[in-house]
Design an enzyme around this catalytic site. Structure first.
Site, PDB file in Angstrom:
ATOM      1  CE  LYS A  68       0.706   1.879   3.410  1.00 55.39           C
ATOM      2  NZ  LYS A  68       1.987   2.396   4.008  1.00 55.39           N
TER       3      LYS A  68
ATOM      4  CE1 TYR B  47      -1.703  -0.042   7.352  1.00 55.22           C
ATOM      5  CE2 TYR B  47      -0.404   1.971   7.428  1.00 55.22           C
ATOM      6  CZ  TYR B  47      -0.498   0.611   7.194  1.00 55.22           C
ATOM      7  OH  TYR B  47       0.612  -0.083   6.796  1.00 55.22           O
TER       8      TYR B  47
HETATM    9  P1  NAD Z   1      12.426   1.348   2.595  1.00 61.44           P
HETATM   10  O1  NAD Z   1      13.054   2.600   2.100  1.00 61.44           O
HETATM   11  O2  NAD Z   1      12.952   0.757   3.847  1.00 61.44           O
HETATM   12  O3  NAD Z   1      12.464   0.234   1.453  1.00 61.44           O
HETATM   13  C1  NAD Z   1      12.369   0.540   0.096  1.00 61.44           C
HETATM   14  C2  NAD Z   1      13.347  -0.292  -0.696  1.00 61.44           C
HETATM   15  O4  NAD Z   1      13.260   0.111  -2.065  1.00 61.44           O
HETATM   16  C3  NAD Z   1      14.803  -0.072  -0.264  1.00 61.44           C
HETATM   17  O5  NAD Z   1      15.457  -1.321  -0.193  1.00 61.44           O
HETATM   18  C4  NAD Z   1      15.389   0.776  -1.390  1.00 61.44           C
HETATM   19  O6  NAD Z   1      16.766   0.528  -1.600  1.00 61.44           O
HETATM   20  C5  NAD Z   1      14.576   0.290  -2.576  1.00 61.44           C
HETATM   21  N1  NAD Z   1      14.544   1.234  -3.700  1.00 61.44           N
HETATM   22  C6  NAD Z   1      14.565   0.868  -4.996  1.00 61.44           C
HETATM   23  N2  NAD Z   1      14.519   1.920  -5.790  1.00 61.44           N
HETATM   24  C7  NAD Z   1      14.491   3.002  -4.996  1.00 61.44           C
HETATM   25  C8  NAD Z   1      14.460   4.394  -5.250  1.00 61.44           C
HETATM   26  N3  NAD Z   1      14.434   4.881  -6.487  1.00 61.44           N
HETATM   27  N4  NAD Z   1      14.429   5.220  -4.197  1.00 61.44           N
HETATM   28  C9  NAD Z   1      14.425   4.761  -2.932  1.00 61.44           C
HETATM   29  N5  NAD Z   1      14.453   3.430  -2.636  1.00 61.44           N
HETATM   30  C10 NAD Z   1      14.496   2.567  -3.658  1.00 61.44           C
HETATM   31  O7  NAD Z   1      10.865   1.651   2.720  1.00 61.44           O
HETATM   32  P2  NAD Z   1       9.753   0.777   3.436  1.00 61.44           P
HETATM   33  O8  NAD Z   1       9.348   1.464   4.681  1.00 61.44           O
HETATM   34  O9  NAD Z   1      10.196  -0.631   3.538  1.00 61.44           O
HETATM   35  O10 NAD Z   1       8.521   0.929   2.415  1.00 61.44           O
HETATM   36  C11 NAD Z   1       8.465   0.227   1.184  1.00 61.44           C
HETATM   37  C12 NAD Z   1       6.999   0.049   0.780  1.00 61.44           C
HETATM   38  O11 NAD Z   1       6.361  -0.749   1.752  1.00 61.44           O
HETATM   39  C13 NAD Z   1       6.187   1.329   0.680  1.00 61.44           C
HETATM   40  O12 NAD Z   1       5.266   1.230  -0.368  1.00 61.44           O
HETATM   41  C14 NAD Z   1       5.443   1.404   1.995  1.00 61.44           C
HETATM   42  O13 NAD Z   1       4.223   2.105   1.910  1.00 61.44           O
HETATM   43  C15 NAD Z   1       5.215  -0.073   2.269  1.00 61.44           C
HETATM   44  N6  NAD Z   1       5.133  -0.330   3.715  1.00 61.44           N
HETATM   45  C16 NAD Z   1       4.058  -1.007   4.162  1.00 61.44           C
HETATM   46  C17 NAD Z   1       3.915  -1.278   5.501  1.00 61.44           C
HETATM   47  C18 NAD Z   1       2.740  -2.039   5.984  1.00 61.44           C
HETATM   48  O14 NAD Z   1       2.557  -2.149   7.191  1.00 61.44           O
HETATM   49  N7  NAD Z   1       1.944  -2.633   5.093  1.00 61.44           N
HETATM   50  C19 NAD Z   1       4.883  -0.844   6.405  1.00 61.44           C
HETATM   51  C20 NAD Z   1       5.993  -0.168   5.917  1.00 61.44           C
HETATM   52  C21 NAD Z   1       6.112   0.084   4.564  1.00 61.44           C
END
Ligand code: NAD
Length: 411
Positions: free
Chosen positions: A166, A254
């Site tokens: 999401k 949420y």
């Molecule tokens: P994060 O930054 O920790 O992870 C993102 C990943 O994408 C990283 O490994 C990064 O290196 C990679 N990436 C690839 N191309 C990129 C770019 N151009 N710029 C930046 N990063 C890039 O973020 P996250 O918190 O893990 O979030 C990732 C996704 O998961 C989002 O869509 C977020 O909304 C979703 N999320 C959902 C929940 C949930 O509870 N459902 C919780 C956290 C995050």
């Protein structure tokens, strides 16, 4: 006088006294061992069969009991590493078979620790080669929001099913493209709305929908936290081109989901207000605090919010004519707490915790294996993105926005 009591409205509930809530809570693993996994008590609505099975699926069905579908996780960030990848150990129908990352060292390290062979490590440049890998059934996209659409379409082109984090994407057009690509590839798309697979949220939904709280007059839900520019995962969240929006897109979704899944209705009108401190560098591109109201066809109202500058809050409250329900925290990873109050009584509701991530992945795996529509398909993500866009428009125009709707979630 308010008292805690031990009698339940539902056979599925295990009620406890004042001190017993956390002490008595089961660990995710224990809850699973007791059968508290998918939906924590069978409150998932029955799945609906959809169109004709793909020839490959026709050939494969019925699946052998205990079969697990292979997942490729795309993006090895904090959520993938800390929540999703460890949850494969608790899943019954899903297994990690491949990883996709821009960082080869990290990918190799994760692969080694989780038994993924070197041959199943991909970079973003080699991602499309997953088409040649029959071990991969599902691609789970855990990338910054603006990349969801691109990787979903590429995964469908490679013949894989897609579980996408999401918010589904940044614009309704992108969501529609993703849905279309899935249909053309005859593959399934599910949005990872984990709260809809989490036992406390499912129980709140059941109580509201089955009338145990009386007529629902009001739903409130608030999601807030402090955005920290020092944390890598928060850095892209400050960039509109990557995040699509601010707190509303990230965590306000949420609050919106809660109002929709608690009522089982689709809003007919939305009114939004936004405040961002113009001197705060975090909010140059994305918004900070959002308050928005929804009106549903039954007359139920929802007061919802999101913020990137408040102490943590993840709360849902439901106010009915007979009882009110507070789920706080409501959308944590675990350790949820629920209180139901009437004029005479207050009781804590305790149900076994379950690993919502494993439940969510297993729901999708089973939907694929049984050729059923998942409970949270792409259309569910599209509805939310449309409503979030209407919140922005309302805040810009300073007036309520009327929403085209069928009036029901169809669930
Ligand atoms: P994060 O930054 O920790 O992870 C993102 C990943 O994408 C990283 O490994 C990064 O290196 C990679 N990436 C690839 N191309 C990129 C770019 N151009 N710029 C930046 N990063 C890039 O973020 P996250 O918190 O893990 O979030 C990732 C996704 O998961 C989002 O869509 C977020 O909304 C979703 N999320 C959902 C929940 C949930 O509870 N459902 C919780 C956290 C995050």
């Amino acid at each position: 006088m308010t008292k805690l009591f031990d009698a339940g409205l539902s056979r599925r509930l295990f009620l406890c006294g004042t001190g017993g809530l956390l002490g008595g809570a089961l660990s995710p693993t224990a809850a699973f061992a007791q059968g508290g996994g998918n939906g924590g008590g069978g409150v998932l609505p029955p799945d609906r069969p959809t169109g004709r099975p793909h020839p490959k699926m026709e050939k494969e069905m019925p699946e052998a009991p205990g079969k697990r579908l292979g997942y490729a996780v795309v993006g090895l960030g904090q959520f993938a590493l800390n929540q999703i990848i460890p949850s494969f150990a608790e899943s019954k129908s899903s297994k990690l078979v491949a990883v996709v990352s821009g960082n080869p060292d990290k990918a190799r390290d994760v692969a080694t620790r989780h038994g993924v062979p070197e041959t199943n490590i991909y970079g973003y440049d080699t991602f499309d080669r997953i088409a040649e890998n029959d071990e991969i059934d599902v691609v789970y996209i855990i990338l910054p929001n603006s990349l969801h659409a691109e990787y979903t379409v590429r995964a469908f082109k490679a013949g894989k099913h897609v579980l996408c984090e999401k918010p589904m994407a940044v614009t309704p057009d992108e969501c529609e493209t993703m849905i279309r690509a899935g249909r053309e590839a005859n593959r399934k798309l599910m949005i990872a709305y984990r709260a809809q697979y989490e036992p406390y949220n499912l129980e709140a939904m059941r109580m509201a929908r089955e009338g145990e709280l009386g007529a629902i007059r009001l739903v409130t839900s608030d999601h807030g936290r402090v955005l920290d520019p020092k944390v890598p995962a928060d850095q892209w969240r400050m960039v509109k081109a990557l995040a699509g929006g601010g707190s509303l897109y990230d965590i306000g979704i949420y609050s919106l989901q809660a109002a929709r899944y608690i009522t089982g209705e689709e809003p007919v009108e939305v009114y939004g207000r936004i405040f961002s401190d113009p001197s705060d560098p975090r909010f140059k591109e994305v918004e900070d605090t959002v308050a928005f109201q929804l009106r549903f066809p039954s007359g139920t109202l929802a007061n919802l919010s999101s913020s990137y500058s408040t102490a943590p809050v993840k709360r849902i409250q439901v106010f009915g004519s007979k009882a009110s329900l507070t789920l706080d925290p409501a959308t944590e990873y675990y350790k949820h707490q629920m209180i139901v109050k009437t004029e005479m009584e207050e009781r804590r509701v305790q149900i076994p915790e379950a690993n919502q991530f494993a439940a969510e992945m297993d729901h999708f795996s089973k939907a694929i294996m049984e050729n059923r529509e998942p409970k949270t398909p792409g259309e569910e993500g599209l509805r939310d993105v449309r409503i979030l866009q209407a919140v922005y428009r309302s805040a810009r125009e300073g007036q309520p926005i009327s929403l085209e709707t069928t009036g029901s979630t169809g669930k």
